[in-house]
Design an enzyme around this catalytic site. Structure first.
Site, short mmCIF file in Angstrom:
data_model
loop_
_atom_site.label_atom_id
_atom_site.label_comp_id
_atom_site.label_asym_id
_atom_site.label_seq_id
_atom_site.Cartn_x
_atom_site.Cartn_y
_atom_site.Cartn_z
N GLU A 280 -7.18 4.05 7.89
CA GLU A 280 -7.05 5.49 7.61
C GLU A 280 -8.34 6.03 6.99
O GLU A 280 -8.71 7.18 7.23
CB GLU A 280 -5.82 5.75 6.73
CG GLU A 280 -4.54 5.59 7.54
CD GLU A 280 -3.32 5.20 6.74
OE1 GLU A 280 -3.33 5.27 5.51
OE2 GLU A 280 -2.33 4.78 7.39
N ASN B 289 0.85 -1.19 0.00
CA ASN B 289 0.00 0.00 0.00
C ASN B 289 0.89 1.24 0.00
O ASN B 289 1.49 1.58 1.01
CB ASN B 289 -0.89 -0.04 1.26
CG ASN B 289 -1.75 1.20 1.40
OD1 ASN B 289 -1.86 2.00 0.47
ND2 ASN B 289 -2.37 1.36 2.57
N GLU C 293 -5.30 -5.67 10.50
CA GLU C 293 -4.33 -4.59 10.68
C GLU C 293 -4.64 -3.84 11.97
O GLU C 293 -5.50 -2.93 11.97
CB GLU C 293 -4.44 -3.60 9.52
CG GLU C 293 -4.11 -4.18 8.17
CD GLU C 293 -3.59 -3.09 7.25
OE1 GLU C 293 -2.43 -3.14 6.88
OE2 GLU C 293 -4.36 -2.17 6.93
N HIS D 68 -9.66 0.39 4.87
CA HIS D 68 -8.38 0.65 5.54
C HIS D 68 -8.65 1.58 6.73
O HIS D 68 -9.50 2.48 6.65
CB HIS D 68 -7.40 1.31 4.56
CG HIS D 68 -6.00 1.38 5.10
ND1 HIS D 68 -5.62 2.31 6.03
CD2 HIS D 68 -4.92 0.60 4.88
CE1 HIS D 68 -4.34 2.12 6.34
NE2 HIS D 68 -3.90 1.09 5.67
N SER E 224 3.30 -2.32 10.25
CA SER E 224 4.74 -2.20 10.44
C SER E 224 5.53 -3.45 10.07
O SER E 224 6.54 -3.78 10.70
CB SER E 224 5.05 -1.77 11.89
OG SER E 224 4.51 -0.48 12.14
N GLY F 263 1.96 2.10 10.66
CA GLY F 263 2.82 3.27 10.51
C GLY F 263 3.48 3.71 11.80
O GLY F 263 4.03 4.81 11.88
N LYS G 213 0.01 4.27 -0.30
CA LYS G 213 -0.69 5.44 0.27
C LYS G 213 -0.52 6.67 -0.63
O LYS G 213 -0.47 6.52 -1.84
CB LYS G 213 -0.22 5.69 1.70
CG LYS G 213 -0.29 4.42 2.56
CD LYS G 213 -0.23 4.70 4.02
CE LYS G 213 -0.09 3.38 4.77
NZ LYS G 213 -0.25 3.53 6.20
C1 PEP Z 1 -0.90 -0.13 5.92
O1 PEP Z 1 -0.96 1.01 5.49
O2 PEP Z 1 -1.80 -0.93 5.63
C2 PEP Z 1 0.23 -0.52 6.74
C3 PEP Z 1 0.22 -1.70 7.27
O3 PEP Z 1 1.22 0.41 6.93
P1 PEP Z 1 2.65 0.17 7.63
O4 PEP Z 1 3.22 -1.12 7.06
O5 PEP Z 1 3.46 1.35 7.27
O6 PEP Z 1 2.39 0.03 9.10
#
Ligand code: PEP
Length: 248
Positions: A97, A9, A167, A95, A208, A173, A11
């Site tokens: 976000e 992803n 997630e 997601h 992460s 992040g 973003k």
């Molecule tokens: C994500 O945006 O779905 C994600 C898991 O981000 P990150 O790996 O940066 O934590």
């Protein structure tokens, strides 16, 4: 085990040239991902460049978001048909976000999941609890409710044809990854919520993930791959993560 899936992803990062370059690097190395579905999710305006860059490779392309509507007067929205038309096969829905920053409800996420499937895309349904919800022991309740909202609309059979990404919001992040045991425990709960069809549903972990922690997470029995944010912006790091799934 289900066919592994590693999703990147991107973003809202990069420009069109960066996107094409990253995609080309992955396409050139696709042989090293044998047996793994590797899919990238660039910003919408870079999708066409990326589709061209990965043409004739095993790398797939998906969108980070889509409209719940098929077409019409919805200024600024992009439909699943439009995504399919330019070469996307996957789309992220729900997601965190989008749930948090854009107030997407579980009902809206379910409608997007439904629209994605009806328009020929494979939705990746993102679910996960906040830190406060985890601390209050509500993780399973929150995650299963997010999934139940989709099942209520599309039915369990259709849910199981998509992908579920667990997630935890506190791990996205932040550099704070769920332990392999924490991730496995939630994946096992999700698998059992899906009943007999759940065995064939791809459940991936996100939060992460990096090459240095992915191996232990991917070794868990109910984890079929990863949804990678920050680390997917670096071609070598993302390739290493995908390769761990090949070995694993
Ligand atoms: C994500 O945006 O779905 C994600 C898991 O981000 P990150 O790996 O940066 O934590």
């Amino acid at each position: 085990m289900n066919k592994p899936l590693i999703a990147g992803n991107w973003k809202m990062h990069g420009n069109a040239d960066n996107a094409a370059e990253l995609a080309k690097h992955l396409a050139l190395h696709d042989i090293t991902f044998a047996g793994v579905d590797v899919v990238v999710f660039p910003p919408a305006v870079h999708l066409e460049r990326v589709v061209v860059a990965v043409a004739n490779s095993a790398v797939g392309v998906g969108a980070q978001n889509m409209s719940q509507w098929a077409s019409g007067a919805y200024t600024g929205e992009i439909s699943g048909d439009m995504l399919k038309d330019i070469g996307c096969h996957y789309v992220l829905v729900g997601h965190s976000e989008r749930r948090i920053l854009f107030a997407e409800s579980s009902q809206l996420v379910a409608e997007k999941f439904d629209a994605a499937q009806k328009q020929g895309l494979t939705p990746i349904l993102c679910v996960g609890e906040s830190l406060q919800q985890r601390q209050q022991g509500q993780t399973v309740e929150v995650v299963t409710a997010q999934i139940a909202a989709v099942i209520n609309l599309v039915g369990i059979e259709n849910l199981c044809k998509g992908v579920v990404a667990y997630e935890p919001v506190w791990a996205i992040g932040t550099g704070e990854v769920a332990s392999p045991e924490q991730a496995q425990a939630v994946h096992a709960e999700i698998r059992s919520q899906l009943g007999s069809q759940g065995a064939n549903t791809r459940l991936i972990y996100g939060g992460s993930v990096k090459a240095s922690n992915a191996g232990a997470i991917f070794a868990q029995p109910d984890i079929d791959g990863g949804l990678v944010g920050g680390a997917s912006l670096e071609a070598t790091e993302f390739s290493k993560i995908a390769q761990l799934m090949v070995q694993g």
